[in-house]
Write a protein that holds these residues in place. Structure first.
Motif, PDB file in Angstrom:
ATOM      1  N   GLU A  96       0.833  -1.204   0.000  1.00 23.40           N
ATOM      2  CA  GLU A  96       0.000   0.000   0.000  1.00 23.40           C
ATOM      3  C   GLU A  96       0.869   1.257   0.000  1.00 23.40           C
ATOM      4  N   HIS A  97       1.948   1.214   0.797  1.00 24.93           N
ATOM      5  CA  HIS A  97       2.865   2.353   0.805  1.00 24.93           C
ATOM      6  C   HIS A  97       3.481   2.555  -0.582  1.00 24.93           C
ATOM      7  N   ALA A 100       1.022   4.094  -2.978  1.00 25.18           N
ATOM      8  CA  ALA A 100       0.852   5.524  -2.706  1.00 25.18           C
ATOM      9  C   ALA A 100       2.047   6.316  -3.222  1.00 25.18           C
ATOM     10  N   ALA A 103       1.781   6.588  -7.024  1.00 23.86           N
ATOM     11  CA  ALA A 103       0.724   7.534  -7.386  1.00 23.86           C
ATOM     12  C   ALA A 103       1.198   8.968  -7.158  1.00 23.86           C
ATOM     13  N   ALA A 104       1.874   9.220  -6.058  1.00 23.06           N
ATOM     14  CA  ALA A 104       2.385  10.570  -5.771  1.00 23.06           C
ATOM     15  C   ALA A 104       3.436  10.977  -6.787  1.00 23.06           C
TER      16      ALA A 104
END
Length: 109
Positions: A96-97, A100, A103-104
């Motif tokens: 999940e990290h 993220a 995506a960032a």
């Protein structure tokens, strides 16, 4: 008879080298004098190359496939640089990290 001196035309790569010199020394007047160019032109190329770097097309992200859940036994550091953006994660990084982070990074470009 009158002669008009013409300045040699240099490509962006040549100017990039002069801008590197400028970043190291900070002496725009000295660099311009040494290479027989105008100081204002050197300063313009510095801003132009920065602009080109910011607008240089999208960053291509490669697909990541996780075949089994990842477990991190110890803390790690993950750094992603995309253009002018730099994202750093430290510690136990989960899928999940990582999602993220990707995506960032995509938004930063």
């Amino acid at each position: 008879m009158m002669f008009i001196a013409r300045m040699a035309r240099h490509d962006a790569n040549w100017w990039a080298e002069r801008v590197k010199e400028l970043a190291q020394s900070g002496d725009a007047a000295g660099i311009a004098r040494r290479h027989s160019v105008r100081e204002r032109t050197l300063i313009w190329w510095r801003s132009e190359l920065e602009r080109r770097a910011r607008t240089a097309g999208p960053t291509r992200l490669l697909p990541v496939v996780v075949t089994r859940p990842a477990t991190v036994e110890r803390d790690i550091e993950l750094v992603v640089e995309a253009g002018p953006a730099r994202i750093t994660m430290r510690g136990a990084i989960t899928a999940e990290h990582l999602a993220a982070l990707v995506a960032a990074a995509a938004r930063a470009c």
